[in-house]
Design an enzyme around this catalytic site. Structure first.
Site, short mmCIF file in Angstrom:
data_model
loop_
_atom_site.label_atom_id
_atom_site.label_comp_id
_atom_site.label_asym_id
_atom_site.label_seq_id
_atom_site.Cartn_x
_atom_site.Cartn_y
_atom_site.Cartn_z
N LYS A 1 0.84 -1.21 0.00
CA LYS A 1 0.00 0.00 0.00
C LYS A 1 0.88 1.26 0.00
CE LYS A 1 -3.37 -2.88 0.03
NZ LYS A 1 -4.23 -3.37 1.09
C1 LIG Z 1 -5.19 -4.54 1.41
C2 LIG Z 1 -6.66 -4.36 1.50
C3 LIG Z 1 -7.40 -4.74 2.61
C4 LIG Z 1 -6.80 -5.49 3.76
O1 LIG Z 1 -5.73 -4.83 4.31
P1 LIG Z 1 -4.82 -5.56 5.40
O2 LIG Z 1 -4.13 -4.40 6.08
O3 LIG Z 1 -3.86 -6.43 4.64
O4 LIG Z 1 -5.69 -6.32 6.31
C5 LIG Z 1 -8.75 -4.47 2.64
N1 LIG Z 1 -9.36 -3.86 1.61
C6 LIG Z 1 -8.69 -3.50 0.50
C7 LIG Z 1 -9.41 -2.81 -0.60
C8 LIG Z 1 -7.32 -3.75 0.40
O5 LIG Z 1 -6.66 -3.43 -0.71
#
Ligand SMILES: *Cc1c(COP(=O)(O)O)cnc(C)c1O
Length: 386
Positions: A188
């Site tokens: 991210k």
């Molecule tokens: C990455 C992601 C999540 C989950 O995030 P984590 O921190 O890995 O639990 C949830 N929703 C979306 C749209 C994502 O891209």
């Protein structure tokens, strides 16, 4: 292999984490509240709760909003499974709203039509989870207006969108939703290794999420059912979890936050460059809503298969063979075996399925060089036989 996404860790990040390791607190110290204040102030939210993942944040957000057995949560099929699973954790049911073919986000018109039908049969959702796919904000004013009219709550899954803006204001300020969730997974925009955050302007929701994050246990005398037995005393007043973020993670997050704006600016430079250099190829570059400043977590192209003599899969595999770590975000959730067992079928959400048959995520990360980007563009040209 040039990956589709990659974290940026500087010496300052490393120093910040090492300092925590040498300090008194590895967890439940000063760094987590500092990180929370920093993000809340940056995006303009009243309250922020750091947790160990965005998945955990979605879970406690649903619980804080009272999602439980007999309730429905609606989201988009084109998202990571966590956006929908959070309802199932609470014993609620999930349904989907098809995407807008231009933004790839949950379509507000499809939402309005589905709400109208749901109202007739008494099956309105308790919560709707719009996902700002790739970082581009959903049409939050339209969704907020529908929330007011039909009485549902809104959790923005902004896992892709920290640092992005909707109508000139930072995503996460809660103007059009009850709770916003960020993810700090390494792919991210900023990272804490694993980690997430829930933001809200409601003191009540913040208090509930704080309890749920940490076993449902409080040391706040004003929340206890009777006076404390002594200075050691705490009370469990709800059933919570251990979803806490560590001090190491928060210190990394604080250090990363100082570069957030420059990260987004760099992603926009790369996106403009893609836009320019992919012009004329048989593909669709991401359309950007004029009211939005995307976080640009992902850069998704759609192949115009009618102009190609290769399949989507062939182009994808050729790119991987050429060392380009392309990916596909996302496999529509309703086509996953687990969701098919719940009664969903292929064909249920045709816009999402068509998107899935054409989409490819090209590499997009802040430290990508123009030279790397040129390799991606050249490989794509070859894969498409141009
Ligand atoms: C990455 C992601 C999540 C989950 O995030 P984590 O921190 O890995 O639990 C949830 N929703 C979306 C749209 C994502 O891209």
């Amino acid at each position: 292999m040039i990956p589709y996404g990659r974290q940026d860790i500087t010496q300052a990040d490393i120093d910040a984490v090492v300092q925590v390791l040498q300090s008194d607190y590895l967890t439940q110290g000063p760094m987590v509240p500092r990180f929370e204040r920093m993000v809340a102030e940056h995006v303009g939210a009243q309250h922020a709760l750091a947790v160990n993942s965005a998945t955990s944040a979605l879970h406690i957000a649903c619980l804080a909003l009272g999602v439980g057995a007999g309730d429905w949560l609606w989201t988009t099929p084109v998202t990571f499974v966590a956006s929908a699973n959070c309802a199932l954790y609470c014993g609620a049911k999930v349904d989907f709203v098809d995407i807008d073919p231009r933004t790839y986000n949950l379509c507000p018109k499809a939402l309005a039509a589905k709400l109208e039908q749901a109202e007739k049969v008494g099956r309105l959702p308790k919560v709707v989870v719009p996902v700002h796919l790739c970082g581009q904000p959903c049409d939050m004013q339209a969704i907020h207006a529908l929330a007011t009219r039909y009485g549902f709550k809104v959790i923005e899954d902004a896992s892709h969108a920290i640092g992005g803006k909707y109508r000139g204001e930072f995503i996460g300020n809660g103007r059009n939703s009850d709770i916003t969730v960020f993810s700090f997974h390494p792919v991210k925009i900023i990272t804490t290794a694993e980690g997430g955050m829930a933001l809200t302007n409601s003191a009540e929701l913040a208090e509930r999420m704080a309890l749920l994050r940490s076993h449902g246990v409080t040391r706040d005398p004003s929340l206890m059912t009777h006076q404390a037995d002594g200075p050691w005393y705490y009370q469990q007043i709800d059933l919570g979890f251990n979803y806490r973020m560590t001090e190491l993670q928060a210190a990394l997050g604080i250090s990363q936050m100082t570069r957030l704006d420059s990260y987004i600016a760099r992603r926009h430079e790369l996106a403009h460059r893609y836009e320019e250099k992919l012009d004329g190829l048989p593909l669709q570059t991401p359309w950007q809503h004029p009211d939005s400043y995307s976080g640009l977590h992902l850069y998704v192209i759609r192949l115009r298969l009618e102009l190609l003599d290769k399949t989507h899969r062939q182009v994808f595999e050729l790119l991987r063979e050429k060392g380009i770590g392309v990916n596909l975000h996302y496999i529509p959730i309703h086509t996953q075996p687990y969701y098919q067992k719940l009664g969903f079928n292929a064909g249920d959400f045709p816009m999402a399925e068509q998107y899935y048959g054409e989409a490819i995520s090209l590499p997009m990360f802040q430290t990508m060089s123009e030279q790397q980007q040129d390799l991606v563009i050249a490989a794509l040209g070859e894969a498409l036989d141009i």
